[in-house]
Structure formats: C-alpha cells, structure tokens
Design an enzyme around this catalytic site. Sequence first.
Site, PDB file in Angstrom:
ATOM      1  N   GLU A 164      27.621  36.301  29.772  1.00  0.00           N
ATOM      2  CA  GLU A 164      26.791  35.302  30.408  1.00  0.00           C
ATOM      3  C   GLU A 164      25.519  35.643  30.185  1.00  0.00           C
ATOM      4  O   GLU A 164      24.297  34.972  31.033  1.00  0.00           O
ATOM      5  CB  GLU A 164      27.687  34.764  31.681  1.00  0.00           C
ATOM      6  CG  GLU A 164      29.052  34.571  30.996  1.00  0.00           C
ATOM      7  CD  GLU A 164      29.308  33.610  32.343  1.00  0.00           C
ATOM      8  OE1 GLU A 164      28.682  33.204  33.605  1.00  0.00           O
ATOM      9  OE2 GLU A 164      30.668  33.293  32.475  1.00  0.00           O
ATOM     10  N   GLU A 349      37.141  35.018  31.075  1.00  0.00           N
ATOM     11  CA  GLU A 349      37.285  34.931  32.225  1.00  0.00           C
ATOM     12  C   GLU A 349      37.929  33.364  32.188  1.00  0.00           C
ATOM     13  O   GLU A 349      37.560  32.302  31.438  1.00  0.00           O
ATOM     14  CB  GLU A 349      35.797  35.048  32.940  1.00  0.00           C
ATOM     15  CG  GLU A 349      35.299  35.896  33.700  1.00  0.00           C
ATOM     16  CD  GLU A 349      34.015  36.149  33.971  1.00  0.00           C
ATOM     17  OE1 GLU A 349      33.504  35.181  34.615  1.00  0.00           O
ATOM     18  OE2 GLU A 349      33.419  37.126  34.251  1.00  0.00           O
TER      19      GLU A 349
HETATM   20  N1  LIG Z   1      27.649  24.751  36.109  1.00  0.00           N
HETATM   21  N2  LIG Z   1      28.418  24.381  35.617  1.00  0.00           N
HETATM   22  N3  LIG Z   1      29.219  24.027  34.977  1.00  0.00           N
HETATM   23  C1  LIG Z   1      29.984  26.060  34.843  1.00  0.00           C
HETATM   24  C2  LIG Z   1      29.106  27.418  34.214  1.00  0.00           C
HETATM   25  C3  LIG Z   1      29.611  28.407  34.824  1.00  0.00           C
HETATM   26  C4  LIG Z   1      29.055  29.414  34.492  1.00  0.00           C
HETATM   27  N4  LIG Z   1      29.006  30.558  35.642  1.00  0.00           N
HETATM   28  C5  LIG Z   1      30.141  30.860  35.511  1.00  0.00           C
HETATM   29  O1  LIG Z   1      30.961  31.089  34.166  1.00  0.00           O
HETATM   30  C6  LIG Z   1      30.616  32.596  36.776  1.00  0.00           C
HETATM   31  C7  LIG Z   1      31.029  33.758  35.865  1.00  0.00           C
HETATM   32  C8  LIG Z   1      30.407  34.717  36.128  1.00  0.00           C
HETATM   33  O2  LIG Z   1      30.497  36.108  35.056  1.00  0.00           O
HETATM   34  C9  LIG Z   1      31.561  35.312  37.164  1.00  0.00           C
HETATM   35  O3  LIG Z   1      31.104  36.491  37.627  1.00  0.00           O
HETATM   36  C10 LIG Z   1      31.849  34.638  38.499  1.00  0.00           C
HETATM   37  O4  LIG Z   1      32.256  34.845  39.783  1.00  0.00           O
HETATM   38  C11 LIG Z   1      32.545  33.063  38.023  1.00  0.00           C
HETATM   39  C12 LIG Z   1      32.571  31.834  38.888  1.00  0.00           C
HETATM   40  O5  LIG Z   1      31.752  31.596  38.998  1.00  0.00           O
HETATM   41  C13 LIG Z   1      31.625  32.400  36.688  1.00  0.00           C
END
Ligand SMILES: N=[N+]=NCCCCNC(=O)[C@@H]1[C@H]2[C@H](O)[C@@H](O)[C@H](O)[C@@H](CO)[C@@H]12
Length: 444
Positions: A164, A349
Amino acid sequence: MAAFPSGFLWGCATSAYQIEGSPLADGAGPSIWHRFAHTPGLMRDAETGDIACDHYRRFKDDVALMKRLGMQAYRFSVSWSRILPDGTGRVNQAGVDFYSRLVDELRANGIEPFVTLYHWDMPAALDDKGGWLNRDSAEWFAEYASVLFRALDGRVTKWATLNEPWVVTDGGYLFGALAPGHRNLFETPIASRNLMRAHGAAVRAYRETGRHEIGLVVNIEPKYPASESPEDLAATRRATAYMNEQYLDPAMLGRCPPELRDVFGEAWTDWSDDDLAAVRQPIDFLGINYYTRAVTRDDPAAWPVRTATVRQDGAFYTETGWEVYPQGLVDTLVWIKQRYGDIPLYITENGVALADAPVENGRLHDPQRIEYLRQHLLALHQAIAAGVDVRGYMVWSLLDNLEWSLGFSKRFGIVHVDRQTQERTLKDSAEYYSRIIASHGRAL
Ligand SMILES: N=[N+]=NCCCCNC(=O)[C@@H]1[C@H]2[C@H](O)[C@@H](O)[C@H](O)[C@@H](CO)[C@@H]12
C-alpha cells in the site's frame, strides 16, 4: 455455491510491527514505527508495538493456530530493521534467522509463506538520511530485498515488494497520521516516486537470482460519483487517480495519471522517462487490499484532492468508519482487469473492524464479521465467474493487532487476543472461515 478455481489459495495476513512485539530484540534496530509510537501524543492510548501480539516469541503457537484453521498460505511482512539494523550494510543474522525459522515452521505445517518486504516500517537510521525522500532509497531497498532473496527464496515462492504505497505517502507524508508523521504536500509525490523506484529496483534484483513470483500490493477503494454533475464527475476522476491509479499506472502502464498534476499543483514534477522505465518492471501478480468504496463529491475546501466521501443512508459502517460494500470488490476486480490486463491477482487483504462482543466460555460470537466475509467471498466468486484471474484470498487479519496510530482499539482479527494475557481465542468467524477453506468455498 460453485467451488473456487482449483489451486485457489486460502490464507490470512498480518504485518510485522502490528503483531511481533520485541522490536529491538536480538540486534534489531529501531524502525520509524518504533520511533513514531514512542513519540508522545501520536498513538491512541499511548499504545506501542513493544509487545503487540508477542508473535516474535509465540510464532510457533500462531502457526499451529493457522494449521488448525486449515490455512494454506500466510502473508506476513519482514521488519527491515531486524535484517539491517542500520538500514544498509551490516546484516543482523539473528534477524534473518527469525524469519527463516518462521518460514520453516510454516512449510512444515503445509502453509505457504507469502512475504511482504515493506509494510511501512523503514529503519529509523534511513529516515535520518531522508527516508523515502532520498533517491538512494531505491538502492537501499534493493540491497535489503537481496539479503532476503538470498536467505529465503525457494522456501518463499511469493514475494510482494511494497504494501500500500498510497497509505505510506498519504498517511506518512501528507496528513501525518502515520510514521514518519510529515505534513508536506511537496514531499508526498517525491516519496511516492521513490517508493515506486524502490519497487522497480527490488523486482530487477529479484530477476537476477529469483526463481519464483514477485508482485506489488495496493489498496484499492473504488470511487463512485455522488451525482452526474461535472464537478462530482471531475472529483471522482481526481480521487481515482490519486488513490487507485497513482501507483498502478506507473507500475503497469509506465505513465502517471494526468489528474495528479491538478491534485498536487506546484508540488508536482513529471517523472523522467528513466524513472518511468525503471518502475515499470514486469511482475507476476498484483495483490489487492479491498475494504470499502467511496461515493465521491466535489469539495473545493478538501485540500489537496478537493473531494469528499458522501455517507450512504442505510449502509453499514465499520468501527474504522468504512462503508460495507461488497459490490465494490466486484467492480474493483473487473476494473483492474480492464485497465491493466489479465495479470494474476490475489486478494491480499479483506476484513472488518467491529465492536466485538466479549469472550464468553472460550467463545466470541461475531456474526457481523461472518456476514462481511460471506458477502465479500460471494462478490469475489462473482468476479472470478466474470473472468477475473483471482488466485487467492488472505483475510485481514489472523489476530486482533495494533491498528497503527489507532492502537488496539480496532479489532480486525478472526482470532481474539487478550491484551493482558496474550491468550488467543477463536472467534466464530475463524470457525466459519475454516469451513470455507475446508469446503473450497462451497460452504459459503
Ligand atoms: N479511508 N479509507 N478507506 C480505506 C482505505 C484503507 C487504507 N488502509 C488500509 O488498507 C489498511 C491496510 C494495511 O495493510 C493494514 O496494515 C491495516 O491494518 C489494514 C486496516 O486498516 C488496512
């Protein structure tokens, strides 16, 4: 329910700083997240990753848990500063040995390791040299990646360079909610470019010795216009370019979305042809992290993208404030195939933070998480039936873990972790997911 394709890989995902604890054990150097978490005022409830889920010490038990659930793959990240405490140069063999033991434990239990090289925790020593703002970061990252390729390739057959990059730059350089906590419009596109240069450099390094697969993991949040007005349509284009195309277009198409010039304004500089060529390295798969969508409207005051997400009446919103919208997963996967071609995809994910019930008599009932997983796996199956080449699904996350600067307040795990005792308790969703795996998706 028809089965998923043969060879479809069912697993779960975590990341180093969110679960390992012991951040400085056995010669490891501090990461930017160790530094950020120990900076007063930046973490909810002053939480840190000093203990997290104590996975560094409990990894064999956690692998046994994955085995019990029938996991076929486990996506985890390596902490760069365990391997290279100063970021480059001296290798900390004890750090390499930890991940070597983890990989062997996984393989001994029939679980395929899926390694993310960078899940946000750059060595603090490199941040002191400018971090992702320093063009040398591409070479630093390729050096780190090569140490791991030499040590683990063959036992690890699926590698992802970055997790990401959008969150790294939007959170770490633009809005400052994540490490290294900068708030600087001019730094943001510089960090983005160097992250992608690092991706390209690591892929090139892998092609010299690697014998298996390497890819890139991005978060995609499909944007839907709130109205057909020219303003909302333009806003939706800006949001799509900024969040969903900013990294995939260079990596896959060798170009940047033109809307970024509008988003960043005077902070934008065009990428050189050399940089575009260096970033566009052939990769073997894309990892897609999907959580939610955004119905998008124009908002001239919402610097710098000038968009806002419109709350949807009647929709269900998670503890992280995200709308539950499984159709967005179908739309995302079809869009990826249309825009970037038929490259193999993994859902690296997908999961949900809920206000979980307490543990009672060794159980935790989480029907809403079961329904979230069910709806998104049905959507995934719909996309596969529509011809999208999806080869696996990793639920986020195995364990309740450190949700970055939100501390442990957001529980994504299919397994509950007691913060005091570190005891793991299967939630009903873990049992459900285990049945899905065992039935190859038929039990959906
Ligand atoms: N606004 N908004 N909308 C959604 C955007 C999502 C961006 N955050 C992610 O995808 C993080 C990803 C990360 O790899 C993980 O380390 C995190 O723990 C998860 C949960 O947060 C997800």
